[in-house]
Design an enzyme around this catalytic site. Structure first.
Site, mmCIF file in Angstrom:
data_model
loop_
_atom_site.group_PDB
_atom_site.id
_atom_site.type_symbol
_atom_site.label_atom_id
_atom_site.label_comp_id
_atom_site.label_asym_id
_atom_site.label_seq_id
_atom_site.Cartn_x
_atom_site.Cartn_y
_atom_site.Cartn_z
ATOM 1 N N TYR A 145 -0.438 38.388 20.844
ATOM 2 C CA TYR A 145 -1.129 39.653 21.105
ATOM 3 C C TYR A 145 -0.528 40.306 22.340
ATOM 4 O O TYR A 145 -0.377 39.658 23.376
ATOM 5 C CB TYR A 145 -2.625 39.405 21.330
ATOM 6 C CG TYR A 145 -3.413 40.677 21.588
ATOM 7 C CD1 TYR A 145 -3.576 41.640 20.592
ATOM 8 C CD2 TYR A 145 -3.983 40.924 22.834
ATOM 9 C CE1 TYR A 145 -4.294 42.804 20.826
ATOM 10 C CE2 TYR A 145 -4.708 42.092 23.073
ATOM 11 C CZ TYR A 145 -4.859 43.028 22.062
ATOM 12 O OH TYR A 145 -5.576 44.180 22.307
ATOM 13 N N ASP A 240 5.679 38.667 28.022
ATOM 14 C CA ASP A 240 4.362 39.259 28.232
ATOM 15 C C ASP A 240 3.530 38.233 29.007
ATOM 16 O O ASP A 240 2.959 37.311 28.433
ATOM 17 C CB ASP A 240 3.714 39.598 26.887
ATOM 18 C CG ASP A 240 2.334 40.229 27.074
ATOM 19 O OD1 ASP A 240 1.846 40.250 28.222
ATOM 20 O OD2 ASP A 240 1.756 40.678 26.074
ATOM 21 N N LYS A 268 -4.282 41.689 34.199
ATOM 22 C CA LYS A 268 -5.312 40.684 34.510
ATOM 23 C C LYS A 268 -5.311 40.230 35.977
ATOM 24 O O LYS A 268 -5.787 40.957 36.825
ATOM 25 C CB LYS A 268 -5.219 39.544 33.490
ATOM 26 C CG LYS A 268 -5.545 40.106 32.086
ATOM 27 C CD LYS A 268 -5.603 39.142 30.948
ATOM 28 C CE LYS A 268 -6.030 39.910 29.693
ATOM 29 N NZ LYS A 268 -5.380 39.561 28.467
HETATM 30 C C1 LIG Z 1 -4.899 40.811 27.613
HETATM 31 C C2 LIG Z 1 -3.504 40.859 27.127
HETATM 32 C C3 LIG Z 1 -2.862 42.078 26.829
HETATM 33 C C4 LIG Z 1 -3.584 43.395 26.834
HETATM 34 O O1 LIG Z 1 -4.053 43.748 28.082
HETATM 35 P P1 LIG Z 1 -5.217 44.877 28.177
HETATM 36 O O2 LIG Z 1 -5.396 45.058 29.634
HETATM 37 O O3 LIG Z 1 -6.388 44.301 27.462
HETATM 38 O O4 LIG Z 1 -4.692 46.086 27.494
HETATM 39 C C5 LIG Z 1 -1.527 42.057 26.495
HETATM 40 N N1 LIG Z 1 -0.850 40.903 26.426
HETATM 41 C C6 LIG Z 1 -1.434 39.709 26.693
HETATM 42 C C7 LIG Z 1 -0.610 38.467 26.629
HETATM 43 C C8 LIG Z 1 -2.777 39.652 27.033
HETATM 44 O O5 LIG Z 1 -3.348 38.465 27.245
#
Ligand SMILES: *Cc1c(COP(=O)(O)O)cnc(C)c1O
Length: 428
Positions: A145, A240, A268
């Protein structure tokens, strides 16, 4: 546990004005059933709902609160910044402060651009990768994701996996026709794909430790293979690290495994609990971004002073590494406890963990990719989730989410989680 009377009433009100009563799908508990507690406040490792129930928080806002809620340095930084202003529409010292911290922690990054979410970070990194290579194809892992941008909403994990939607209605075919997927940890498929169309691939984007199919660590050699094969074919490697950055180590997963990606996405933890995202990498790539270069990307509230201040305070509290030692010890206690509980009950259970991110997959012995994860016993997970909630533990409401620990968690908090699991699993 006590009642969820007020939560239930509030959710009924919410469902009239917010789709599903929430602003992000997983919060609605569709995968596990029941009413989500509506939260009123939080302190340290604990949440309090509108009915006054207390929960050990194993969600931590899906990752950001690595120091626990309302950590003293973060609150102090926010209070100080509130006295100065919340957005200026011009450059601030705070952006430089956080950028320097991020770049010092991650040697693969010479420059960084702050945005407002992880979704924006990955979306913008892809645009940059396509511009830098003059190619259009991108590769991602099934169950990976990377936020909800159209091009990446293909075979995604997290809320999408939970709801069983392959992509989403409303995503045009044109937006995903250049997105290719491979199974996580599957060297042969990646080799075959690059051999076949490597010269058309702009980038491979990957969670270096998968977190959105539940926690799935990289197999030995997997990340090195991705590094080598992208380089060999002139494609970029995008890590990511929105979840793993400053979570599994101060230097992220790239530091932990010693692999340098071309571009990194963050979010995050770097916002200290406020909305933030970032992407960055080598100088010659980042200088393609406007206004240095032609690749357009902008944001009214990007580099927001409150988020920057909270992020700086959080990173400063993490920097000496002591936090990660504590998180490792707590994570080990939790993983061992859950493993023992499952063993005792005679239930197969893969407990995947890297540091303070963890997922127990009930009913399966090993999970190395999304196909494995989908074999987990979702009914049993829902039962366990309900028991945790009743017993005062807020666990992510999906088998396909990682749980998190913070430095504010105590051994007693971890033991509450384990004891409930032992009790429920022993009933078969
Ligand atoms: C949470 C997350 C996202 C998306 O971040 P948002 O701030 O919710 O848009 C993208 N990549 C990873 C790996 C994530 O854990």
């Amino acid at each position: 546990m006590t009642s969820l009377e007020r939560s239930r009433a509030l959710m009924q009100r919410a469902e009239r004005v917010l789709p599903g009563g929430v602003d992000s799908p997983v919060r609605a508990f569709r995968a596990v059933g029941g009413t989500p507690p509506v939260f009123a406040s939080a302190q340290g490792a604990h949440l309090r709902d509108e009915d006054g129930n207390d929960y050990v928080d194993m969600v931590l806002a899906y990752g950001p609160h690595i120091l626990g809620h309302r950590a003293t340095p973060v609150v102090a930084a926010l209070e100080a910044q509130l006295q100065r202003g919340t957005a200026f529409g011009g450059p601030t010292a705070l952006e430089v402060e956080l950028a320097e911290r991020v770049i010092n922690a991650l040697p693969s990054m010479d420059m960084v651009r702050f945005v407002n979410s992880g979704t924006e970070a990955t979306m913008s990194a892809l645009r940059l990768a396509r511009a830098a290579t003059g190619r259009e194809r991108i590769v991602k892992c099934s169950g990976g994701y990377h936020g909800h941008a159209d091009a990446l909403l293909v075979d995604a994990g997290s809320g999408v996996a939970t709801l069983g939607i392959p992509g989403s209605p409303g995503v045009p075919v044109g937006a995903v026709q250049d997105t290719l997927t491979v199974p996580y940890n599957d060297a042969d498929t990646v080799r075959a794909l690059f051999a076949q169309q490597g010269e058309r691939i702009a980038a491979m984007i990957v969670e270096p430790i998968a977190g959105n199919m539940g926690c799935v660590p990289p197999r030995e050699g997997w990340l090195q293979l991705l590094r080598d094969i992208t380089r060999q074919h002139g494609a970029l490697l995008i890590f990511d690290e929105v979840m793993t950055g400053f979570r599994v180590a101060y230097g992220g997963a790239q530091g932990l495994y010693g692999i340098e990606p071309d571009l990194t996405c963050l979010g995050k933890v770097i916002g200290g609990g406020l909305p933030v995202g970032a992407y960055g990498g080598r100088r010659e790539l980042m200088e393609l971004i406007a206004p240095s270069g032609p690749v357009y990307q902008a944001g009214t509230l990007s580099g927001n002073p409150l988020a920057m201040a909270a992020g700086c305070a959080a990173l400063d509290a993490l920097r000496d590494g002591a936090a990660y030692d504590r998180l490792e010890r707590l994570g080990d206690r939790l993983a061992q406890g859950l493993r023992a509980a499952a063993d005792e009950a005679g239930i197969p259970c893969a407990v995947n963990r890297v540091g303070s991110m963890l997922t127990p997959f009930l009913g399966v012995d090993a999970v190395e990719n999304y196909e494995d994860a989908k074999r987990a016993d979702l009914q049993r997970f829902a039962t366990l989730h309900g028991a945790w909630l009743d017993g005062g533990v807020f666990w992510p409401p999906s088998q396909f989410e990682a749980a998190f620990l913070s430095t504010a968690h105590s051994d007693a908090d971890v033991d509450r989680v384990v004891d409930i699991a032992a009790r429920v699993l022993s009933r078969g």
